[in-house]
Design a protein around this motif. Structure first.
Motif, short mmCIF file in Angstrom:
data_model
loop_
_atom_site.label_atom_id
_atom_site.label_comp_id
_atom_site.label_asym_id
_atom_site.label_seq_id
_atom_site.Cartn_x
_atom_site.Cartn_y
_atom_site.Cartn_z
N PRO A 194 0.81 -1.23 0.00
CA PRO A 194 0.00 0.00 0.00
C PRO A 194 0.84 1.27 0.00
O PRO A 194 0.51 2.23 -0.71
N PHE A 195 1.91 1.28 0.78
CA PHE A 195 2.74 2.48 0.84
C PHE A 195 3.43 2.75 -0.50
O PHE A 195 3.58 3.91 -0.91
N ALA A 196 3.84 1.68 -1.20
CA ALA A 196 4.44 1.85 -2.52
C ALA A 196 3.45 2.46 -3.50
O ALA A 196 3.78 3.36 -4.28
N VAL A 197 2.19 1.97 -3.47
CA VAL A 197 1.16 2.50 -4.37
C VAL A 197 0.86 3.96 -4.02
O VAL A 197 0.76 4.81 -4.91
N MET A 198 0.72 4.25 -2.73
CA MET A 198 0.46 5.63 -2.31
C MET A 198 1.57 6.57 -2.76
O MET A 198 1.32 7.65 -3.29
N SER A 199 2.80 6.16 -2.53
CA SER A 199 3.93 7.01 -2.89
C SER A 199 3.99 7.26 -4.39
O SER A 199 4.23 8.39 -4.84
#
Length: 328
Positions: A194-199
């Motif tokens: 999720p953090f990779a997609v958000m970033s």
């Protein structure tokens, strides 16, 4: 569910734990987080239902995020009781129910923020092309799918929790291989991906805004500045609250002792406090939500001059800077 993982990995240490000033203070802080999280997210949900009426895809996702964060707080008193009493006094059925509730809302909150990040990028990248995909009706369908995915993600592990040993912990082999597998599973699905997609979405969004800034008048740049600040705040808050928890959890196999257990207790508290962050960020960075809160808390005040959804319906060529102001 992250507290229960800690109980599983450090159960031997906790057997000798005694309630002291630190334990009492931690319990009070947990309850403060619980009350603040419930109050803040209930306020957001009520504002969306009563004032905005889910008029846009953005507010549908914000409502689901507030719902997940609020329900995430419901299980916190049970976790506090176990930590404070060093035992689970609520029975086997409550152990499984609280674990499912805790894990479901933890993952739904993260997945919802991820979906909202994709939605923000689509709203700015090509609002005309993706307008038909960003309707409230489709957002509700996506939200329902998101809750289902979260349930399927946590159910295999949550159902293995048991209170037969006195603590509500996973009934799994205690060797390092199992522990590493469980932690890796929750880290990848609950943070890393999720953090990779958000970033990626927010980086692309900011690049899009930077290109548009060259074609806009200076007075049109205030929404961009608001969005930039909110983007940074949301991403940093998510990383700051969850990354330390996962990092220390992975180090738990090599560290022992009451001091390490206490550090972990504080990091668990930090991870739960993330559910309190979004309402505060809305109030600090969003003019729209400040108007919503005033309209809800002060019925005699002037109603908000339109909603993000109204702006979309009136002029689909708008680049949604007003809609974006609601959330980053």
């Amino acid at each position: 569910m992250e507290v229960d993982i800690q109980n599983w990995t450090r159960a031997d240490e906790r057997a000798d734990f005694r309630v002291d000033a630190f334990g009492a203070t931690t319990a009070v802080l947990y309850l403060v987080v619980c009350v603040a999280g419930l109050a803040g997210n209930c306020l957001v949900a009520a504002a969306i239902l009563k004032v905005d009426k889910m008029s846009s895809a953005a507010t549908v996702y914000i409502f689901n995020l507030a719902l997940a964060d609020g329900l995430f707080m419901v299980g916190l008193p049970f976790i506090v009781s176990q930590n404070f009493l060093n035992r689970w006094p609520f029975g086997e059925a409550a152990c499984k129910a609280v674990t499912v509730l805790d894990g479901l809302n933890q993952f739904t909150s993260v997945y919802c923020l991820t979906v909202m990040s994709v939605d923000r990028y689509l709203a700015l990248a090509d609002p005309l092309r993706f307008a038909s995909w960003r309707t409230p009706r489709r957002a509700k369908a996506v939200s329902a799918l998101m809750w289902l995915c979260s349930l399927l993600t946590i159910l295999p592990m949550a159902l293995r929790f048991s209170a037969e040993g006195g603590l509500c912990v996973p009934d799994l082999p205690s060797d390092d291989g199992w522990r590493l597998g469980v932690l890796s599973y929750t880290f990848v699905l609950g943070f890393a991906l999720p953090f990779a997609v958000m970033s990626a979405c927010y980086a692309a969004l900011l690049l899009t805004l930077r290109r548009r800034r060259r074609r806009e008048a200076p007075e049109d740049r205030r929404p961009e500045r608001q969005l930039t600040k909110m983007v940074v705040a949301v991403v940093v808050a998510f990383a700051a609250c969850w990354l330390p928890f996962y990092a220390v959890n992975f180090c738990s196999a090599r560290h022992e002792g009451p001091a390490f257990a206490r550090v972990f207790e504080l990091l668990v508290l930090l991870s739960y406090s993330w559910s309190c962050a979004n309402p505060i960020l809305y109030a600090c960075f969003s003019d729209t939500f400040r108007r919503y809160f005033r309209a809800l808390l002060c019925p005699g005040a002037k109603a908000p001059p339109g909603t993000p959804g109204d702006t979309e319906r009136q002029n689909p060529n708008v680049t949604e800077v007003q809609d974006v102001n609601v959330l980053a």
